[in-house]
Enzyme design. Structure first.
Site, short mmCIF file in Angstrom:
data_model
loop_
_atom_site.label_atom_id
_atom_site.label_comp_id
_atom_site.label_asym_id
_atom_site.label_seq_id
_atom_site.Cartn_x
_atom_site.Cartn_y
_atom_site.Cartn_z
N GLY A 71 -68.48 -43.20 -17.66
CA GLY A 71 -69.13 -44.28 -18.39
C GLY A 71 -70.42 -44.73 -17.71
N CYS A 328 -64.13 -53.17 -11.86
CA CYS A 328 -65.16 -52.69 -10.97
C CYS A 328 -65.67 -53.79 -10.05
CB CYS A 328 -66.30 -52.11 -11.78
SG CYS A 328 -65.70 -51.01 -13.05
#
Ligand code: PLP
Length: 388
Positions: A71, A328
């Site tokens: 991504g 993240c």
């Protein structure tokens, strides 16, 4: 002790069928897809099959799919690629990109990097549910705007953006529209044509495929500049020897994702709604994000006078894997930009908990979490000077 995984937005396990499909490409079928011999052709054919499988889940054509490492790379390629293509406008009056304040860092940091290079970036804000107002987008557009990049669904609070309206606005103004659909693929029905999407990012490890592989949909006729230069793979857009097992895995994950979409959605929604109903019985607990315009697998709570990290550790002690914020950024102890973006005070952001569900969760697990969590919250509050 039972181990319960409720962090599917961070990553998913590889599906058994996906793994089975990948395995031969590590050992017996190890050819380089660019080689002309039979080993190469075997790998090439497998990659082209995967391209079709990926294209189907978003209703694009296979030649509009570019394989990447995930991504993050897809977002970088889309945004930098289109920006570099429009760099000449920089010499005039500041070429303009529009994004929103609660994007994933793969988009936000890429945009900030471009700002340093002289591009104008507008980070439009969202409402208290995390929704972009299409009217705000319309107002932000100038004659120099060449790209709108707004995520399909948020990775922390699960809010789904009005993508169809955004696509229409971009089309009316002849501006390219990129969307980071990493969290939405496999959970939402996506038709890039109906939604007027020009570029769309996909990541394999969020949809029961392997890590380190992804794809970027690039509409026919749209021509970003490459970010990685080299041997000219993927029509020169993304050089590097093909990760054949990974690509085969992503393809199979998309095929299964499409086949199982309705079943998966129904399953996750039932679990999510029960979980939300149960958890909101806790005193001073709140749901972050939109009540209905949210991903079927996302439940994101906030508890007054609670430290998210302690809550997570105590849940982990009970065998439950959850997250304080985004996958993240949960190692950074800064308040989440998404929670700040929806207007929470820094102290409110700290007491948050994200539970994201998947194909393999069960109602028993939901019941177990619903039983354990209220006691943990109570115990933590008893220790907190902030609790009245
Ligand atoms: N975009 C979103 C919305 C995400 O949730 C993530 C991962 O958490 C990414 C991009 C990055 O994807 P990858 O891990 O494949 O680089």
């Amino acid at each position: 002790m039972k181990k319960i995984y409720m962090d599917y937005a961070a990553t998913t396990p590889v599906d058994e069928e996906v793994l089975k499909e990948m395995l031969p490409y590590f050992k017996e079928k190890y050819g380089n897809a660019s080689s002309l011999h039979s080993f190469g052709r075997e790998a090439f054919d497998a990659i082209e099959k995967a391209r079709e499988q990926v294209a189907k889940i978003i209703n694009s054509t296979p030649d509009e799919i570019i394989f990447t490492s995930g991504g993050t790379e897809s977002d970088n390629l889309a945004i930098k690629g289109i920006a570099y293509k429009n760099k000449d406008k920089r010499k005039k009056e500041g070429p303009h990109i529009i994004t929103c304040s609660i994007e994933h860092p793969a988009v936000l940091e890429t945009c900030k990097h471009l700002e340093k290079q002289g591009f104008d970036v507008e980070f439009i804000s969202v409402d208290k549910y995390g929704l972009v107002d299409p009217g705000d987008l319309e107002k932000a557009i100038s004659k120099n705007t060449f790209l709108v990049t707004i995520m399909f669904a948020n990775n922390e609070i699960g809010t789904i953006q009005p993508i169809e309206e955004i696509g229409k606005i971009a089309e009316q103004h002849d501006i390219l529209f990129h969307t980071d659909a990493v969290q939405a693929v496999g959970k939402e029905h996506i038709d890039v044509n109906k939604l007027n999407i020009d570029l769309l990012s996909i990541s394999s490890h969020k949809i029961y495929g392997p890590k380190g592989v992804g794809a970027l949909f690039v509409r026919k006729g749209v021509k970003p500049e490459p970010v990685l230069h080299g041997g000219g793979h993927e029509k020169g857009l993304r050089s590097s020897t093909y990760n054949t097992p990974g690509i085969v895995g992503l393809g199979k994950a998309c095929e299964l994702g499409l086949k199982r979409m309705e079943k998966d959605r129904e399953h996750m929604k039932k679990l999510r709604d029960t979980l939300i109903k149960n958890i909101l019985t806790i005193e001073e607990s709140y749901l972050n994000g939109h009540k209905t315009k949210r991903l079927v697998n996302n439940a994101h709570f906030r508890f007054t006078a609670i430290e998210g990290e302690s809550l997570n550790l105590m849940l982990d002690d009970k065998g439950i894997a959850a997250s304080t914020g985004s996958a993240c950024s949960s190692t950074k102890l800064q308040p989440s930009h998404v929670l700040l973006g929806i207007g929470l005070k820094p102290e409110e952001t700290h007491g948050s908990l994200r539970l994201t569900l998947g194909r393999y969760n069960t109602m028993d697990e939901i019941e177990y979490v619903s039983e354990v969590l209220p006691d943990i919250v109570k115990n933590l509050r008893n220790m907190s000077p902030l609790w009245h």
